[in-house]
Design a protein around this motif. Structure first.
Motif, mmCIF file in Angstrom:
data_model
loop_
_atom_site.group_PDB
_atom_site.id
_atom_site.type_symbol
_atom_site.label_atom_id
_atom_site.label_comp_id
_atom_site.label_asym_id
_atom_site.label_seq_id
_atom_site.Cartn_x
_atom_site.Cartn_y
_atom_site.Cartn_z
ATOM 1 N N ALA A 65 0.830 -1.213 0.000
ATOM 2 C CA ALA A 65 0.000 0.000 0.000
ATOM 3 C C ALA A 65 0.865 1.264 0.000
ATOM 4 O O ALA A 65 0.589 2.203 -0.751
ATOM 5 C CB ALA A 65 -0.940 -0.015 1.209
ATOM 6 N N ARG A 66 1.919 1.274 0.806
ATOM 7 C CA ARG A 66 2.777 2.481 0.855
ATOM 8 C C ARG A 66 3.469 2.709 -0.470
ATOM 9 O O ARG A 66 3.579 3.832 -0.950
ATOM 10 C CB ARG A 66 3.840 2.350 1.960
ATOM 11 C CG ARG A 66 3.299 2.380 3.351
ATOM 12 C CD ARG A 66 4.413 2.663 4.357
ATOM 13 N NE ARG A 66 5.524 1.728 4.308
ATOM 14 C CZ ARG A 66 5.549 0.529 4.895
ATOM 15 N NH1 ARG A 66 4.492 0.110 5.563
ATOM 16 N NH2 ARG A 66 6.612 -0.238 4.819
ATOM 17 N N ARG A 69 0.928 3.913 -3.095
ATOM 18 C CA ARG A 69 0.532 5.296 -2.776
ATOM 19 C C ARG A 69 1.659 6.253 -3.164
ATOM 20 O O ARG A 69 1.418 7.301 -3.782
ATOM 21 C CB ARG A 69 0.231 5.405 -1.278
ATOM 22 C CG ARG A 69 -0.667 6.586 -0.929
ATOM 23 C CD ARG A 69 -1.132 6.512 0.514
ATOM 24 N NE ARG A 69 -1.992 5.392 0.795
ATOM 25 C CZ ARG A 69 -1.743 4.439 1.711
ATOM 26 N NH1 ARG A 69 -0.636 4.477 2.419
ATOM 27 N NH2 ARG A 69 -2.577 3.447 1.901
ATOM 28 N N ALA A 73 1.023 9.037 -5.891
ATOM 29 C CA ALA A 73 0.937 10.404 -5.351
ATOM 30 C C ALA A 73 2.203 11.217 -5.587
ATOM 31 O O ALA A 73 2.143 12.427 -5.780
ATOM 32 C CB ALA A 73 0.639 10.341 -3.851
ATOM 33 N N ASN A 91 -6.845 -2.953 0.815
ATOM 34 C CA ASN A 91 -5.848 -2.161 0.082
ATOM 35 C C ASN A 91 -5.270 -2.881 -1.125
ATOM 36 O O ASN A 91 -4.053 -3.055 -1.239
ATOM 37 C CB ASN A 91 -4.703 -1.750 1.021
ATOM 38 C CG ASN A 91 -5.104 -0.604 1.920
ATOM 39 O OD1 ASN A 91 -5.979 0.198 1.558
ATOM 40 N ND2 ASN A 91 -4.478 -0.515 3.066
ATOM 41 N N VAL A 96 -5.822 1.434 -3.883
ATOM 42 C CA VAL A 96 -4.857 2.424 -3.381
ATOM 43 C C VAL A 96 -4.525 3.431 -4.485
ATOM 44 O O VAL A 96 -4.541 4.651 -4.262
ATOM 45 C CB VAL A 96 -3.570 1.717 -2.888
ATOM 46 C CG1 VAL A 96 -2.546 2.742 -2.416
ATOM 47 C CG2 VAL A 96 -3.883 0.730 -1.773
ATOM 48 N N VAL A 100 -5.935 7.867 -5.300
ATOM 49 C CA VAL A 100 -5.111 9.042 -5.609
ATOM 50 C C VAL A 100 -5.412 9.533 -7.026
ATOM 51 O O VAL A 100 -5.612 10.727 -7.262
ATOM 52 C CB VAL A 100 -3.602 8.686 -5.501
ATOM 53 C CG1 VAL A 100 -2.745 9.905 -5.801
ATOM 54 C CG2 VAL A 100 -3.272 8.106 -4.136
#
Ligand SMILES: C[S@@+](CC[C@H](N)C(=O)[O-])C[C@H]1O[C@@H](n2cnc3c(N)ncnc32)[C@H](O)[C@@H]1O
Length: 270
Positions: A65-66, A69, A73, A91, A96, A100
Motif C-alpha cells: 500500500a505504501r 501510494r 501520489a 488495500n 490504493v 489518488v
C-alpha cells in the motif's frame, strides 16, 4: 490437479482443495475465507515453525500500500502491472492507486484459479476500462506483456509489482531472466516494486518453515539473501532506503516501523 506436479510445474492449476496453494495459504494468514483444510494445515505448519508469519505477511501488505501510494501520489505513475495478485484483501493495488488517481490503470496477473474467480468481481466493481485481469504464469513474461499491452501503454512509465511472488519462482525457472524481460519492457521513468521472503533473516526458523511448506504445498518456495534480492534490481536505480525488510521501507508510523518481517523489499526506477 495432478499432484505429481507439485514443484512449480507449468501445468495450469485447477482448483484442488487437497493440496495447499500459496494464494489460499496467504489468504488464511490474512484472515480471509477463501481457503481449504489443506491450506490451513500448511499455514499452521509454517506458523508453528515461525510464529511471526502473520505479522510478516501483514507488514508486506502494508508495504504494498505504501509503495503504490508513493508511486501514484509522488512519482506520477498512472499505470500498474501487478503480477502475483493474490486473493483480494484490504488495500488492493487498484484501490490504493485509484484513491489518488481515479482513472489509474491496473493490469493484474495471477495463475491461480481461485484468484481468477475473484477477478470477475474485481473487474465489475472497478471503474470500467481501468482494471484488467490476466490469467497467466509469471514464467512466461512475454505472454504477460502482450496481454497487458491491451490495458497499459508501455511507451509510457509503468510500475511493475512483484510483491511476495518471486520466492515462488525457483532458480531453475530463471528468475533473473524473467526480470530481465520485464525490465526491458519498462520505459524510462518506470518503476519496479518487489518483495520476497528472505533466507538471511531469522534464518533457522524461516528455513524450517520453508521445509514444512514445501512438504505440504503445490509450489516450492525458494528464499533469497539480501544480495540475491538486490540483484533483481540490476540496471535500475534503487530508491532510498534501498533493499530493506518490508516494514523499514518508508514506514508511515512508528507502529508500522516496529513490525517484524522476514521479507526483503525495494523500489527502483528506470
Ligand atoms: C503470497 S501471494 C502474494 C499476493 C499479493 N501480491 C500480496 O503480496 O499480498 C503469491 C501470489 O502469487 C501467485 N503466483 C505464484 N506463482 C505464480 C506464477 N508463476 N505466475 C503467476 N502467479 C503466481 C499465487 O497464485 C499467489 O496469488
Amino acid at each position: 490437479m495432478d499432484v505429481s506436479g507439485r514443484a512449480n510445474d507449468r501445468e495450469h492449476p485447477r482448483i484442488d482443495a487437497s493440496v495447499a496453494h500459496s494464494a489460499r495459504v496467504h489468504d488464511y494468514w490474512l484472515g480471509g475465507k477463501d481457503n481449504f483444510a489443506a491450506d490451513r494445515a500448511a499455514g499452521d505448519a509454517v506458523m508453528a515453525a515461525y510464529p511471526g508469519i502473520v505479522e510478516s505477511v501483514r507488514a508486506n501488505r502494508a508495504f504494498l500500500a505504501r509503495a503504490v501510494r508513493f508511486l501514484a501520489a509522488e512519482a506520477g505513475i498512472t499505470q500498474f502491472l501487478d503480477i502475483g495478485t493474490g486473493i483480494p484483501a484490504s488495500n488492493n493495488t487498484h484501490e490504493v492507486a485509484q484513491a489518488v488517481i481515479p482513472d489509474a490503470r491496473v493490469a493484474y496477473v495471477d495463475y491461480d484459479p481461485v484468484v481468477l474467480q475473484h477477478a470477475r468481481v474485481l473487474l465489475t466493481s472497478s471503474v470500467p476500462g481501468t482494471v484488467d485481469y490476466i490469467d497467466a504464469d509469471l514464467r512466461d513474461p512475454g505472454k504477460i506483456l502482450r496481454a497487458a499491452a491491451k490495458t497499459l501503454d508501455f511507451s509510457q512509465p509503468v510500475a511493475i509489482l512483484l510483491i511476495a511472488v518471486m520466492h515462488l519462482i525457483v532458480d531453475d525457472d530463471d528468475p533473473y531472466g524473467i526480470l530481465a524481460q520485464l525490465k526491458a519492457a519498462m520505459a524510462p521513468g518506470s518503476y519496479l516494486v518487489l518483495s520476497q521472503v528472505a533466507s538471511d533473516i531469522e534464518t533457522e526458523q524461516v528455513a524450517e518453515a520453508r521445509r514444512r511448506y514445501n512438504n505440504l504445498a503445490r509450489e516450492t518456495q525458494q528464499h533469497r539473501t539480501h544480495d540475491e534480492v538486490t540483484r533483481f534490481f540490476d540496471g535500475l536505480t534503487l530508491l532510498e532506503p534501498g533493499v530493506v525488510p518490508v516494514q523499514r521501507w518508508r514506514p508511515a508510523s512508528e507502529l508500522e516501523a516496529r513490525a517484524k518481517s522476514t521479507m526483503w523489499c525495494g523500489v527502483a526506477r528506470r
